[in-house]
Structures are given as C-alpha cells and as structure tokens.
Write a protein that holds these residues in place. Structure first.
Motif, PDB file in Angstrom:
ATOM      1  N   LEU A 167      14.161   0.701   1.229  1.00 17.34           N
ATOM      2  CA  LEU A 167      15.539   0.688   1.934  1.00 17.34           C
ATOM      3  C   LEU A 167      15.468  -0.334   2.900  1.00 17.34           C
ATOM      4  CD1 LEU A 167      16.606   4.392   2.015  1.00 17.34           C
ATOM      5  CD2 LEU A 167      17.672   2.649   0.535  1.00 17.34           C
ATOM      6  N   GLY A 168      16.341  -1.132   3.571  1.00 16.50           N
ATOM      7  CA  GLY A 168      16.404  -2.073   4.604  1.00 16.50           C
ATOM      8  C   GLY A 168      15.974  -3.313   4.020  1.00 16.50           C
ATOM      9  N   SER A 169      15.592  -3.678   2.727  1.00 15.10           N
ATOM     10  CA  SER A 169      15.121  -5.101   2.669  1.00 15.10           C
ATOM     11  C   SER A 169      15.711  -5.123   1.011  1.00 15.10           C
ATOM     12  CB  SER A 169      13.609  -5.199   2.528  1.00 15.10           C
ATOM     13  OG  SER A 169      12.977  -4.333   1.593  1.00 15.10           O
ATOM     14  N   GLY A 170      15.608  -6.753   0.730  1.00  8.82           N
ATOM     15  CA  GLY A 170      16.082  -7.164  -0.534  1.00  8.82           C
ATOM     16  C   GLY A 170      17.444  -6.674  -0.794  1.00  8.82           C
ATOM     17  N   LEU A 171      17.662  -6.154  -2.200  1.00  9.83           N
ATOM     18  CA  LEU A 171      19.089  -5.936  -2.454  1.00  9.83           C
ATOM     19  C   LEU A 171      19.440  -4.657  -1.657  1.00  9.83           C
ATOM     20  CD1 LEU A 171      18.471  -5.868  -6.320  1.00  9.83           C
ATOM     21  CD2 LEU A 171      19.977  -7.182  -5.022  1.00  9.83           C
ATOM     22  N   LEU A 172      18.351  -3.997  -1.208  1.00  7.07           N
ATOM     23  CA  LEU A 172      18.943  -2.514  -0.436  1.00  7.07           C
ATOM     24  C   LEU A 172      18.869  -2.812   1.202  1.00  7.07           C
ATOM     25  CD1 LEU A 172      16.976   0.166  -2.697  1.00  7.07           C
ATOM     26  CD2 LEU A 172      19.361  -0.558  -2.841  1.00  7.07           C
ATOM     27  N   ASN A 173      19.396  -3.954   1.375  1.00  5.47           N
ATOM     28  CA  ASN A 173      19.378  -4.208   3.125  1.00  5.47           C
ATOM     29  C   ASN A 173      20.105  -3.165   3.658  1.00  5.47           C
ATOM     30  OD1 ASN A 173      22.136  -4.979   2.794  1.00  5.47           O
ATOM     31  ND2 ASN A 173      21.590  -6.851   2.163  1.00  5.47           N
ATOM     32  N   HIS A 174      20.508  -3.303   5.052  1.00  5.97           N
ATOM     33  CA  HIS A 174      21.116  -2.490   5.834  1.00  5.97           C
ATOM     34  C   HIS A 174      22.392  -2.241   5.635  1.00  5.97           C
ATOM     35  CE1 HIS A 174      23.003  -5.840   7.859  1.00  5.97           C
ATOM     36  NE2 HIS A 174      21.912  -6.419   7.826  1.00  5.97           N
ATOM     37  N   ASP A 175      23.245  -3.156   4.941  1.00  2.00           N
ATOM     38  CA  ASP A 175      24.646  -3.134   4.557  1.00  2.00           C
ATOM     39  C   ASP A 175      24.831  -2.255   3.162  1.00  2.00           C
ATOM     40  OD1 ASP A 175      25.362  -4.736   6.503  1.00  2.00           O
ATOM     41  OD2 ASP A 175      25.057  -6.723   4.953  1.00  2.00           O
ATOM     42  N   ASN A 176      23.681  -1.724   2.651  1.00  2.00           N
ATOM     43  CA  ASN A 176      23.722  -0.941   1.328  1.00  2.00           C
ATOM     44  C   ASN A 176      22.850   0.217   1.701  1.00  2.00           C
ATOM     45  OD1 ASN A 176      25.329  -2.460  -0.312  1.00  2.00           O
ATOM     46  ND2 ASN A 176      23.657  -3.991  -0.485  1.00  2.00           N
ATOM     47  N   ILE A 177      22.664   0.596   2.994  1.00  2.00           N
ATOM     48  CA  ILE A 177      21.921   1.980   2.806  1.00  2.00           C
ATOM     49  C   ILE A 177      22.843   3.002   2.332  1.00  2.00           C
ATOM     50  CG2 ILE A 177      21.043   3.782   4.650  1.00  2.00           C
ATOM     51  CD1 ILE A 177      19.540   0.983   4.384  1.00  2.00           C
ATOM     52  N   MET A 178      22.142   3.767   1.503  1.00  2.00           N
ATOM     53  CA  MET A 178      22.923   4.721   0.604  1.00  2.00           C
ATOM     54  C   MET A 178      23.835   5.590   0.987  1.00  2.00           C
ATOM     55  SD  MET A 178      21.439   3.454  -1.949  1.00  2.00           S
ATOM     56  CE  MET A 178      20.645   1.767  -1.326  1.00  2.00           C
ATOM     57  N   LEU A 179      24.876   5.844   0.331  1.00  2.00           N
ATOM     58  CA  LEU A 179      25.967   6.979   0.299  1.00  2.00           C
ATOM     59  C   LEU A 179      26.145   6.836  -1.372  1.00  2.00           C
ATOM     60  CD1 LEU A 179      28.399   5.816   2.996  1.00  2.00           C
ATOM     61  CD2 LEU A 179      26.813   7.782   2.933  1.00  2.00           C
ATOM     62  N   LEU A 180      25.102   7.664  -1.793  1.00  2.00           N
ATOM     63  CA  LEU A 180      25.213   7.914  -3.264  1.00  2.00           C
ATOM     64  C   LEU A 180      26.222   9.042  -3.425  1.00  2.00           C
ATOM     65  CD1 LEU A 180      21.527   7.450  -4.295  1.00  2.00           C
ATOM     66  CD2 LEU A 180      23.123   5.784  -4.602  1.00  2.00           C
ATOM     67  N   GLY A 181      26.929   8.870  -4.558  1.00  2.00           N
ATOM     68  CA  GLY A 181      27.777   9.946  -4.961  1.00  2.00           C
ATOM     69  C   GLY A 181      28.494   9.693  -6.310  1.00  2.00           C
ATOM     70  N   ALA A 182      29.729  10.034  -6.688  1.00  3.25           N
ATOM     71  CA  ALA A 182      30.412  10.068  -7.922  1.00  3.25           C
ATOM     72  C   ALA A 182      30.502   8.540  -8.410  1.00  3.25           C
ATOM     73  CB  ALA A 182      31.733  10.660  -7.667  1.00  3.25           C
ATOM     74  N   ASN A 183      30.690   7.506  -7.194  1.00  2.00           N
ATOM     75  CA  ASN A 183      30.951   6.446  -7.631  1.00  2.00           C
ATOM     76  C   ASN A 183      29.881   5.280  -7.662  1.00  2.00           C
ATOM     77  OD1 ASN A 183      31.070   6.312  -5.014  1.00  2.00           O
ATOM     78  ND2 ASN A 183      32.583   4.518  -4.787  1.00  2.00           N
ATOM     79  N   ARG A 184      28.547   5.931  -7.200  1.00  2.60           N
ATOM     80  CA  ARG A 184      27.341   4.955  -7.016  1.00  2.60           C
ATOM     81  C   ARG A 184      26.226   5.866  -7.593  1.00  2.60           C
ATOM     82  NH1 ARG A 184      27.081   1.389  -1.670  1.00  2.60           N
ATOM     83  NH2 ARG A 184      27.073   3.429  -0.462  1.00  2.60           N
ATOM     84  N   SER A 185      25.452   5.402  -8.237  1.00  3.74           N
ATOM     85  CA  SER A 185      23.971   5.949  -8.739  1.00  3.74           C
ATOM     86  C   SER A 185      23.016   5.092  -8.645  1.00  3.74           C
ATOM     87  CB  SER A 185      24.072   6.622  -9.984  1.00  3.74           C
ATOM     88  OG  SER A 185      24.245   5.772 -10.884  1.00  3.74           O
ATOM     89  N   LEU A 186      21.921   5.275  -8.385  1.00  2.00           N
ATOM     90  CA  LEU A 186      20.854   4.379  -7.957  1.00  2.00           C
ATOM     91  C   LEU A 186      19.548   5.224  -8.930  1.00  2.00           C
ATOM     92  CD1 LEU A 186      19.211   2.249  -6.582  1.00  2.00           C
ATOM     93  CD2 LEU A 186      18.499   4.107  -4.968  1.00  2.00           C
ATOM     94  N   SER A 187      18.985   4.341  -9.484  1.00  2.00           N
ATOM     95  CA  SER A 187      17.429   4.796 -10.132  1.00  2.00           C
ATOM     96  C   SER A 187      16.413   3.454 -10.149  1.00  2.00           C
ATOM     97  CB  SER A 187      17.819   5.009 -11.754  1.00  2.00           C
ATOM     98  OG  SER A 187      18.085   3.896 -12.567  1.00  2.00           O
ATOM     99  N   VAL A 188      15.359   4.113  -9.789  1.00  2.00           N
ATOM    100  CA  VAL A 188      14.300   3.037  -9.533  1.00  2.00           C
ATOM    101  C   VAL A 188      13.083   3.398 -10.399  1.00  2.00           C
ATOM    102  CG1 VAL A 188      12.648   2.244  -7.602  1.00  2.00           C
ATOM    103  CG2 VAL A 188      15.245   2.802  -6.959  1.00  2.00           C
ATOM    104  N   ASP A 189      12.545   2.517 -10.996  1.00  2.00           N
ATOM    105  CA  ASP A 189      11.423   2.504 -11.811  1.00  2.00           C
ATOM    106  C   ASP A 189      10.116   2.897 -11.356  1.00  2.00           C
ATOM    107  OD1 ASP A 189      12.946   2.192 -14.216  1.00  2.00           O
ATOM    108  OD2 ASP A 189      12.054   0.047 -14.689  1.00  2.00           O
ATOM    109  N   GLY A 190       9.780   2.024 -10.167  1.00  2.00           N
ATOM    110  CA  GLY A 190       8.678   2.474  -9.329  1.00  2.00           C
ATOM    111  C   GLY A 190       8.832   3.559  -8.313  1.00  2.00           C
ATOM    112  N   SER A 191       8.570   2.994  -7.043  1.00  3.63           N
ATOM    113  CA  SER A 191       8.613   4.070  -5.598  1.00  3.63           C
ATOM    114  C   SER A 191       9.738   3.337  -5.000  1.00  3.63           C
ATOM    115  CB  SER A 191       7.479   4.082  -5.135  1.00  3.63           C
ATOM    116  OG  SER A 191       6.944   2.639  -4.536  1.00  3.63           O
ATOM    117  N   LEU A 192      10.623   4.409  -4.356  1.00  3.99           N
ATOM    118  CA  LEU A 192      11.413   4.082  -3.196  1.00  3.99           C
ATOM    119  C   LEU A 192      10.938   4.136  -2.026  1.00  3.99           C
ATOM    120  CD1 LEU A 192      14.479   3.020  -2.683  1.00  3.99           C
ATOM    121  CD2 LEU A 192      15.145   5.161  -3.090  1.00  3.99           C
TER     122      LEU A 192
END
Length: 194
Positions: A167-192
């Motif tokens: 979180l906070g780098s690459g695709l998941l930069n500060h603009d995308n800090i997670m608000l996961l819910g009905a319209n957004r889902s995240l899965s990560v193969d490795g570690s988050l």
C-alpha cells in the motif's frame, strides 16, 4: 493503394514493403486480410487504413494519431500494438477486445489512459503493458505487483500477481488507499504490505 483478391495483403510481399508508414494523404485498402508477421511494421500517422481483417501475428502496429480507421476484424495473435494518438483507449472499443490477455508475444502501449470498464477484462503478464494511466470503473484487471503506472480505481476487480504489493506504492499509491466494498475487490497472490 488498393489490394483486392483472395490472397489479401502481407507486409513484405508484392507491393507492400516490410515496414509501411501511412502519413497524411496516404491510403491503403485491403478487401480481405492484411497480415503483419514478425519483422514487419505498420505505422498509421494521419493516413487511412481499410481492411476486412487486420491480422497482427507478430511485428508492430503503431497508431500515431486517430484510432478510427476502418478495420472489420482485428486478429491479434502476437506482436506489439502501440496506440500513441491523442485519445484514450478503451477495452471493448476500437482495436481492443472486451477481454484481452497480454501474454508471451503480445505487448500493448497506450500513450494516454487505458479504460477498463464494466464487462471488460485485462490480464497482463510481465511488463507487456505500458500506459500513461489505467482507469478502472468496473471490469477486472490482473496485473503484476511490479507495475507502477498510475491507476484511477473507482470500481471493479483488481488481482495483483507475483510477489505481492505494498500500500502506498506502485498501483496502490496514496490515491488508491483502499475503500473496498461492493464495487471494488482486491486479491493479491503474494503478500500485501500495509
């Protein structure tokens, strides 16, 4: 130049050079299939291309301005597709299918924003995608955690492959800090990493 007949056109054969640049005022019409194979290249830079089927089986196709040429079917099996014009590119519109896997042998470059909307999916292996930004407003995106292009994620399913993400780098930069819910889902193969 107009090419008619059952054979269609292959860059590097007959009247067509292995690399072809269609600048302003130039027009290529193929009433059947225009084939680009390894070692060939076609750049559309203000000219016009019309083909029943455009087959990218290797080589490089570069659209330097508008993506509005008359292509009936786009058969992309391998090679590089470069969308360098002033417009954004949208999955499911123009040359981009609604479902696209960028695997071995395929690469996509979009100078502006690549839109991944509802009902579309994009799966990326390695560094086969380069875009000014990715806008997700639905759909699904599978991409390596090492990707670092800007992501505007307002909806859809994001799957990060490889070693993981932070979180906070690459695709998941500060603009995308997670608000996961009905319209957004995240899965990560490795570690988050938080």
């Amino acid at each position: 130049v107009t090419i008619t007949g059952d054979a269609g056109g292959r860059l590097g054969t007959g009247l067509l050079a292995p690399t072809l640049h269609l600048g302003g005022g130039k027009k290529l019409t193929v009433d059947k299939t225009l084939v680009l194979e390894g070692g060939t290249g076609l750049t559309l830079d203000g000219g016009q291309l019309s083909a029943a089927t455009l087959a990218l089986h290797g080589g490089t196709l570069t659209l330097a301005r508008s993506y509005g040429n008359a292509i009936g079917t786009f058969d992309w099996r391998a090679g590089a597709l470069n969308l360098l014009g002033p417009d954004d590119a949208t999955m499911g519109a123009g040359l981009l299918p609604a479902a696209l896997a960028l695997d071995a042998g395929k690469s996509l470059t979009v100078a502006k924003t690549l839109n991944v909307g509802a009902g579309t999916s994009l799966s990326v292996s390695g560094d086969s995608l380069s875009a000014g930004a990715i806008a997700m407003a639905g759909g699904s995106l599978t991409i390596p955690g090492s990707a670092s292009m800007p992501l505007d994620w307002t909806g859809g399913s994001l799957h990060i492959t490889g070693a993981g993400a932070s979180l906070g780098s690459g695709l998941l930069n500060h603009d995308n800090i997670m608000l996961l819910g009905a319209n957004r889902s995240l899965s990560v193969d490795g570690s988050l990493t938080v």
